[in-house]
Design a protein around this motif. Structure first.
Motif, short mmCIF file in Angstrom:
data_model
loop_
_atom_site.label_atom_id
_atom_site.label_comp_id
_atom_site.label_asym_id
_atom_site.label_seq_id
_atom_site.Cartn_x
_atom_site.Cartn_y
_atom_site.Cartn_z
N LYS A 132 -12.04 1.92 -7.60
CA LYS A 132 -11.42 0.71 -8.13
C LYS A 132 -11.47 0.75 -9.65
O LYS A 132 -12.49 1.13 -10.23
N LEU B 181 -6.67 -1.68 -9.74
CA LEU B 181 -6.04 -0.53 -9.11
C LEU B 181 -7.00 0.04 -8.09
O LEU B 181 -8.14 0.39 -8.43
N GLY C 111 -0.40 11.07 -6.54
CA GLY C 111 -0.29 10.35 -5.28
C GLY C 111 -1.16 10.89 -4.16
O GLY C 111 -0.81 10.76 -3.00
N LEU D 96 -1.83 8.21 -12.17
CA LEU D 96 -2.48 8.81 -11.00
C LEU D 96 -1.54 9.73 -10.27
O LEU D 96 -0.33 9.58 -10.33
N TYR E 120 -4.01 9.95 -2.92
CA TYR E 120 -4.72 8.99 -2.08
C TYR E 120 -3.86 7.74 -1.85
O TYR E 120 -3.00 7.42 -2.66
N THR E 121 -4.17 7.01 -0.81
CA THR E 121 -3.56 5.70 -0.62
C THR E 121 -3.95 4.83 -1.81
O THR E 121 -5.10 4.85 -2.25
N HIS E 122 -2.99 4.07 -2.35
CA HIS E 122 -3.28 3.26 -3.53
C HIS E 122 -2.41 2.00 -3.55
O HIS E 122 -1.36 1.95 -2.92
N TYR E 123 -2.90 1.00 -4.30
CA TYR E 123 -2.19 -0.27 -4.45
C TYR E 123 -2.83 -1.06 -5.58
O TYR E 123 -3.90 -0.68 -6.09
N GLU F 266 0.86 -1.18 0.00
CA GLU F 266 0.00 0.00 0.00
C GLU F 266 0.90 1.23 0.00
O GLU F 266 1.82 1.33 0.80
N ASN G 290 -7.46 3.16 -5.75
CA ASN G 290 -6.97 4.52 -5.57
C ASN G 290 -7.96 5.26 -4.67
O ASN G 290 -9.01 5.70 -5.14
#
Length: 92
Positions: free
Chosen positions: A54, A48, A67, A65, A69-72, A29, A50
């Motif tokens: 989703k 993804l 950065g 994207l 927001y938290t994303h993974y 994350e 974000n």
């Protein structure tokens, strides 16, 4: 698994990696940051995440994207997924 495309890229402005995501695995994350990220799915399919949104990204498709927001990434399939992922500033 992470493969660095450019050795010692952490000292540069951009950091390109190839991320291998095994079936039913997810990437680390990534917390909000001031940079941007670009990804190109080399094989397989990923989801993804974000923030609260989703997106499904398939082989040959890209994502971009900020950065904010938290994303993974999640590989929720039964096949290996490979993603070329480029970050600025370096975070891997």
């Amino acid at each position: 698994t992470i493969q660095w495309v450019v050795p010692n890229a952490q000292k540069n402005d951009m950091e390109p990696i190839i991320l291998d995501l095994e079936p039913n695995q997810r990437s680390a994350e990534i917390s909000p940051h001031s940079g941007a990220e670009f990804g190109y799915v080399l094989s397989g399919r990923v989801c993804l995440i974000n923030g609260t949104k989703k997106y499904i990204v398939r082989k040959g498709q890209t994502f971009y994207l900020k950065g904010s927001y938290t994303h993974y990434l999640i590989n929720d399939t039964q096949s290996l997924a490979k993603v070329l992922w480029i970050c600025t500033p370096p975070i891997f």
